[in-house]
Design a protein around this motif. Sequence first.
Motif, PDB file in Angstrom:
ATOM      1  N   ALA A   5      15.195 -23.927 -28.878  1.00  4.55           N
ATOM      2  CA  ALA A   5      16.088 -23.374 -29.004  1.00  4.55           C
ATOM      3  C   ALA A   5      16.523 -23.966 -31.025  1.00  4.55           C
ATOM      4  O   ALA A   5      17.054 -23.253 -30.782  1.00  4.55           O
ATOM      5  CB  ALA A   5      17.272 -23.625 -28.180  1.00  4.55           C
ATOM      6  N   GLU A   6      16.391 -24.931 -31.107  1.00  2.02           N
ATOM      7  CA  GLU A   6      16.809 -25.749 -32.455  1.00  2.02           C
ATOM      8  C   GLU A   6      16.624 -25.141 -33.638  1.00  2.02           C
ATOM      9  O   GLU A   6      17.069 -24.959 -34.671  1.00  2.02           O
ATOM     10  CB  GLU A   6      16.337 -26.789 -32.372  1.00  2.02           C
ATOM     11  CG  GLU A   6      17.013 -28.152 -33.174  1.00  2.02           C
ATOM     12  CD  GLU A   6      16.083 -29.401 -33.649  1.00  2.02           C
ATOM     13  OE1 GLU A   6      15.762 -29.911 -34.472  1.00  2.02           O
ATOM     14  OE2 GLU A   6      15.774 -29.897 -32.391  1.00  2.02           O
ATOM     15  N   ALA A   7      14.860 -24.469 -33.600  1.00  2.62           N
ATOM     16  CA  ALA A   7      14.134 -23.832 -33.937  1.00  2.62           C
ATOM     17  C   ALA A   7      14.611 -22.464 -33.971  1.00  2.62           C
ATOM     18  O   ALA A   7      14.905 -21.819 -35.199  1.00  2.62           O
ATOM     19  CB  ALA A   7      12.915 -23.754 -34.119  1.00  2.62           C
ATOM     20  N   ARG A   8      15.688 -21.912 -32.930  1.00  2.00           N
ATOM     21  CA  ARG A   8      15.980 -20.575 -33.132  1.00  2.00           C
ATOM     22  C   ARG A   8      17.316 -20.989 -34.060  1.00  2.00           C
ATOM     23  O   ARG A   8      17.649 -19.811 -34.743  1.00  2.00           O
ATOM     24  CB  ARG A   8      16.166 -19.706 -32.139  1.00  2.00           C
ATOM     25  CG  ARG A   8      14.604 -19.341 -31.561  1.00  2.00           C
ATOM     26  CD  ARG A   8      15.297 -18.364 -30.014  1.00  2.00           C
ATOM     27  NE  ARG A   8      15.553 -19.422 -29.133  1.00  2.00           N
ATOM     28  CZ  ARG A   8      14.896 -19.777 -27.938  1.00  2.00           C
ATOM     29  NH1 ARG A   8      13.316 -19.886 -28.834  1.00  2.00           N
ATOM     30  NH2 ARG A   8      15.268 -20.247 -26.761  1.00  2.00           N
ATOM     31  N   ALA A   9      17.646 -21.581 -33.881  1.00  3.45           N
ATOM     32  CA  ALA A   9      19.411 -22.035 -34.458  1.00  3.45           C
ATOM     33  C   ALA A   9      19.318 -22.068 -35.631  1.00  3.45           C
ATOM     34  O   ALA A   9      20.772 -21.840 -36.304  1.00  3.45           O
ATOM     35  CB  ALA A   9      20.311 -23.499 -33.160  1.00  3.45           C
ATOM     36  N   THR A  10      18.159 -22.897 -35.745  1.00  2.10           N
ATOM     37  CA  THR A  10      18.121 -23.056 -37.553  1.00  2.10           C
ATOM     38  C   THR A  10      17.523 -22.059 -38.317  1.00  2.10           C
ATOM     39  O   THR A  10      17.490 -22.302 -39.442  1.00  2.10           O
ATOM     40  CB  THR A  10      17.609 -24.861 -37.928  1.00  2.10           C
ATOM     41  OG1 THR A  10      15.823 -24.577 -37.222  1.00  2.10           O
ATOM     42  CG2 THR A  10      18.630 -25.794 -37.081  1.00  2.10           C
ATOM     43  N   GLY A  11      17.377 -21.363 -37.290  1.00  2.00           N
ATOM     44  CA  GLY A  11      16.257 -20.080 -38.104  1.00  2.00           C
ATOM     45  C   GLY A  11      14.470 -21.084 -38.324  1.00  2.00           C
ATOM     46  O   GLY A  11      13.390 -20.184 -39.418  1.00  2.00           O
ATOM     47  N   GLY A  12      14.168 -21.887 -38.136  1.00  2.00           N
ATOM     48  CA  GLY A  12      12.860 -22.969 -39.214  1.00  2.00           C
ATOM     49  C   GLY A  12      12.039 -22.329 -38.100  1.00  2.00           C
ATOM     50  O   GLY A  12      12.106 -21.198 -36.942  1.00  2.00           O
ATOM     51  N   PRO A  13      10.178 -22.593 -37.621  1.00  2.00           N
ATOM     52  CA  PRO A  13       9.521 -22.068 -37.095  1.00  2.00           C
ATOM     53  C   PRO A  13       9.787 -22.395 -35.141  1.00  2.00           C
ATOM     54  O   PRO A  13      10.401 -23.739 -35.586  1.00  2.00           O
ATOM     55  CB  PRO A  13       8.244 -22.611 -38.251  1.00  2.00           C
ATOM     56  CG  PRO A  13       8.862 -23.769 -39.091  1.00  2.00           C
ATOM     57  CD  PRO A  13      10.040 -23.494 -39.053  1.00  2.00           C
ATOM     58  N   VAL A  14       8.894 -22.210 -34.671  1.00  2.33           N
ATOM     59  CA  VAL A  14       8.493 -22.837 -32.867  1.00  2.33           C
ATOM     60  C   VAL A  14       7.729 -23.578 -33.487  1.00  2.33           C
ATOM     61  O   VAL A  14       6.173 -23.026 -34.219  1.00  2.33           O
ATOM     62  CB  VAL A  14       8.353 -21.799 -32.229  1.00  2.33           C
ATOM     63  CG1 VAL A  14       8.594 -22.740 -30.729  1.00  2.33           C
ATOM     64  CG2 VAL A  14      10.155 -20.877 -32.553  1.00  2.33           C
ATOM     65  N   GLN A  15       7.483 -25.298 -33.109  1.00  2.55           N
ATOM     66  CA  GLN A  15       6.497 -26.086 -33.194  1.00  2.55           C
ATOM     67  C   GLN A  15       5.587 -25.835 -31.643  1.00  2.55           C
ATOM     68  O   GLN A  15       6.238 -25.906 -31.558  1.00  2.55           O
ATOM     69  CB  GLN A  15       6.436 -27.246 -33.018  1.00  2.55           C
ATOM     70  CG  GLN A  15       7.510 -27.343 -34.486  1.00  2.55           C
ATOM     71  CD  GLN A  15       6.047 -27.140 -36.224  1.00  2.55           C
ATOM     72  OE1 GLN A  15       5.438 -28.220 -35.957  1.00  2.55           O
ATOM     73  NE2 GLN A  15       7.332 -27.090 -36.813  1.00  2.55           N
ATOM     74  N   VAL A  16       4.363 -25.102 -31.764  1.00  3.13           N
ATOM     75  CA  VAL A  16       3.691 -25.044 -30.872  1.00  3.13           C
ATOM     76  C   VAL A  16       1.750 -26.209 -30.876  1.00  3.13           C
ATOM     77  O   VAL A  16       1.261 -25.462 -31.835  1.00  3.13           O
ATOM     78  CB  VAL A  16       3.104 -23.158 -30.526  1.00  3.13           C
ATOM     79  CG1 VAL A  16       2.020 -23.237 -29.332  1.00  3.13           C
ATOM     80  CG2 VAL A  16       4.593 -22.577 -30.351  1.00  3.13           C
ATOM     81  N   PHE A  17       2.271 -26.898 -30.247  1.00  3.05           N
ATOM     82  CA  PHE A  17       0.598 -27.700 -29.860  1.00  3.05           C
ATOM     83  C   PHE A  17      -1.063 -27.319 -29.034  1.00  3.05           C
ATOM     84  O   PHE A  17      -0.141 -26.849 -27.842  1.00  3.05           O
ATOM     85  CB  PHE A  17       1.233 -29.121 -29.649  1.00  3.05           C
ATOM     86  CG  PHE A  17       1.966 -29.668 -30.749  1.00  3.05           C
ATOM     87  CD1 PHE A  17       1.496 -30.095 -31.970  1.00  3.05           C
ATOM     88  CD2 PHE A  17       3.578 -29.908 -30.666  1.00  3.05           C
ATOM     89  CE1 PHE A  17       2.150 -30.207 -33.114  1.00  3.05           C
ATOM     90  CE2 PHE A  17       4.058 -30.172 -31.304  1.00  3.05           C
ATOM     91  CZ  PHE A  17       3.406 -30.520 -32.852  1.00  3.05           C
ATOM     92  N   ALA A  18      -1.340 -26.844 -28.956  1.00  2.87           N
ATOM     93  CA  ALA A  18      -2.663 -26.714 -28.458  1.00  2.87           C
ATOM     94  C   ALA A  18      -3.576 -27.984 -28.532  1.00  2.87           C
ATOM     95  O   ALA A  18      -4.018 -28.327 -29.105  1.00  2.87           O
ATOM     96  CB  ALA A  18      -3.208 -25.796 -28.119  1.00  2.87           C
ATOM     97  N   LEU A  19      -3.686 -28.947 -27.171  1.00  2.00           N
ATOM     98  CA  LEU A  19      -4.293 -30.069 -27.324  1.00  2.00           C
ATOM     99  C   LEU A  19      -5.420 -29.140 -25.784  1.00  2.00           C
ATOM    100  O   LEU A  19      -5.670 -28.797 -24.873  1.00  2.00           O
ATOM    101  CB  LEU A  19      -3.049 -30.828 -26.292  1.00  2.00           C
ATOM    102  CG  LEU A  19      -2.090 -31.497 -26.447  1.00  2.00           C
ATOM    103  CD1 LEU A  19      -1.481 -32.282 -26.145  1.00  2.00           C
ATOM    104  CD2 LEU A  19      -2.677 -31.828 -28.862  1.00  2.00           C
TER     105      LEU A  19
END
Length: 133
Positions: A5-19
């Motif tokens: 939600a923060e990334a969408r609000a700021t226009g930044g990338p969504v952080q996705v981690f695959a462990l």
Amino acid sequence: AAAAAEARATGGPVQVFALLADTPRYAPLRGLLRVARKELPRLAIRSVALQGAPPPLGRGLLAAAPLEARVSTSGQLERPRLARVAGSDALPLPVGEHDAVPTALVTGGLKGLGLRVGQWLLSSGRAPRVVLV
């Protein structure tokens, strides 16, 4: 969810981690993540290979991870296994009459299907030189 939600609000990338466990079993999934990273640049997809049972991973450690990383059992963040060789450690490329010979590179060619493909390439004459990796 909050980070998305923060990334969408700021226009930044969504952080996705695959462990993922650091085993060949997950190689197809790592390949899929590489493709997704190229096709969906809005998602900052990072794949982290876990060796054994590493200690709990902190958010700061994951945020500092490169696009592909490995975490050792001691919790140390390591770079990808493949890296460019620079300086005097670099192997010289062969120069001479063999440079014009077409060469087929078969990855996974040390056993099973890859070995059979390499043998077929040689026996059929489709590749006069085959490198099995």
